[in-house]
Design a protein around this motif. Sequence first.
Motif, PDB file in Angstrom:
ATOM      1  N   TYR A 124       0.812  -1.215   0.000  1.00 49.87           N
ATOM      2  CA  TYR A 124       0.000   0.000   0.000  1.00 49.87           C
ATOM      3  C   TYR A 124       0.852   1.275   0.000  1.00 49.87           C
ATOM      4  N   ALA A 125       2.184   1.113  -0.032  1.00 48.46           N
ATOM      5  CA  ALA A 125       3.085   2.264  -0.032  1.00 48.46           C
ATOM      6  C   ALA A 125       3.118   2.905  -1.421  1.00 48.46           C
ATOM      7  N   SER A 126       3.082   4.233  -1.442  1.00 51.77           N
ATOM      8  CA  SER A 126       3.074   4.954  -2.712  1.00 51.77           C
ATOM      9  C   SER A 126       3.771   6.299  -2.542  1.00 51.77           C
ATOM     10  N   ALA A 148     -15.343 -13.258  10.522  1.00 55.52           N
ATOM     11  CA  ALA A 148     -15.196 -11.827  10.798  1.00 55.52           C
ATOM     12  C   ALA A 148     -14.486 -11.155   9.633  1.00 55.52           C
ATOM     13  N   ASN A 149     -14.858  -9.912   9.350  1.00 57.73           N
ATOM     14  CA  ASN A 149     -14.128  -9.124   8.356  1.00 57.73           C
ATOM     15  C   ASN A 149     -14.216  -7.644   8.719  1.00 57.73           C
ATOM     16  N   LEU A 150     -13.256  -6.897   8.222  1.00 55.17           N
ATOM     17  CA  LEU A 150     -13.152  -5.467   8.504  1.00 55.17           C
ATOM     18  C   LEU A 150     -13.043  -4.711   7.192  1.00 55.17           C
ATOM     19  N   GLN A 151     -13.884  -3.674   7.030  1.00 56.47           N
ATOM     20  CA  GLN A 151     -13.830  -2.838   5.846  1.00 56.47           C
ATOM     21  C   GLN A 151     -13.336  -1.444   6.240  1.00 56.47           C
ATOM     22  N   PHE A 152     -12.333  -0.969   5.506  1.00 55.45           N
ATOM     23  CA  PHE A 152     -11.751   0.336   5.811  1.00 55.45           C
ATOM     24  C   PHE A 152     -11.074   0.908   4.574  1.00 55.45           C
ATOM     25  N   THR A 153     -10.828   2.217   4.640  1.00 60.46           N
ATOM     26  CA  THR A 153     -10.049   2.894   3.599  1.00 60.46           C
ATOM     27  C   THR A 153      -8.648   3.133   4.137  1.00 60.46           C
ATOM     28  N   LEU A 154      -7.643   2.732   3.376  1.00 61.61           N
ATOM     29  CA  LEU A 154      -6.253   2.916   3.784  1.00 61.61           C
ATOM     30  C   LEU A 154      -5.614   3.992   2.911  1.00 61.61           C
ATOM     31  N   SER A 155      -5.216   5.096   3.543  1.00 61.31           N
ATOM     32  CA  SER A 155      -4.575   6.207   2.828  1.00 61.31           C
ATOM     33  C   SER A 155      -3.080   6.200   3.101  1.00 61.31           C
ATOM     34  N   CYS A 156      -2.306   6.589   2.105  1.00 58.85           N
ATOM     35  CA  CYS A 156      -0.853   6.617   2.228  1.00 58.85           C
ATOM     36  C   CYS A 156      -0.312   7.958   1.756  1.00 58.85           C
ATOM     37  N   VAL A 157       0.606   8.529   2.555  1.00 59.94           N
ATOM     38  CA  VAL A 157       1.303   9.761   2.183  1.00 59.94           C
ATOM     39  C   VAL A 157       2.789   9.539   2.403  1.00 59.94           C
TER      40      VAL A 157
END
Length: 222
Positions: A124-126, A148-157
């Motif tokens: 996910y690194a950019s 079980a599951n988890l939904q999320f948005t992963l942001s990278c800076v």
Amino acid sequence: MSSVWKRLQRVNQRAAKFQFISSYHELMVECTSKWQPNKLCVIWTRRSRRYCSQPHNWEPTMRNPYRGLVVWPVPENVEITVTLFKNTLSTEFEDKDWTFVIEDISTTGKRRQIASGKINMKQYASIVPAQTEVKLNLKPLSKKVAAANLQFTLSCVFLREGKATDEDMQSIASLMSIQYPHEDVGNLEDFDDEPETAAEISEIANKFGLLASGSAEGHINS
């Protein structure tokens, strides 16, 4: 000593620091008829680093009373800083796993790990700012949890780059040679045989009191 050895290993490497923000949207936990969660929180962790979400009630769905959700009407953001390493001749970073652990907080305040899942941060690194929608299937840590599951948005800076041996490029988690204990967190199965009566609890408390008293006397006599 371990931190010195890690630096020697990084002599011919480059390092890049990234800021990652996880924005939680929805957590699904399906349990069995023997147990259901109380309040759930998401722990984002690696080694001694631990970032906790706020606890939220588990709400069963109408179609399946054993399948429940935690829904964030407004996404909850959790931020971490990650250092990734690579060889000077390579274009790809080394693997670095971070783990999402789901903990149940009982009505008495005890925390129990019920599910977990890993993500490899290099995926996910950019260099340019980026966002990725993630649905992470979690591994149950108890027979009382079916799925079980988890939904999320992963942001990278991207923050900065430098030599891996530079002081400001050292990974915090990598330099931790001593693992300090966190809160007392158990696996769900560990609590199956907990004392339920006041008499049992009182007896255990008295034993601890005697142990503490004996320890104190030992220090005084010595």
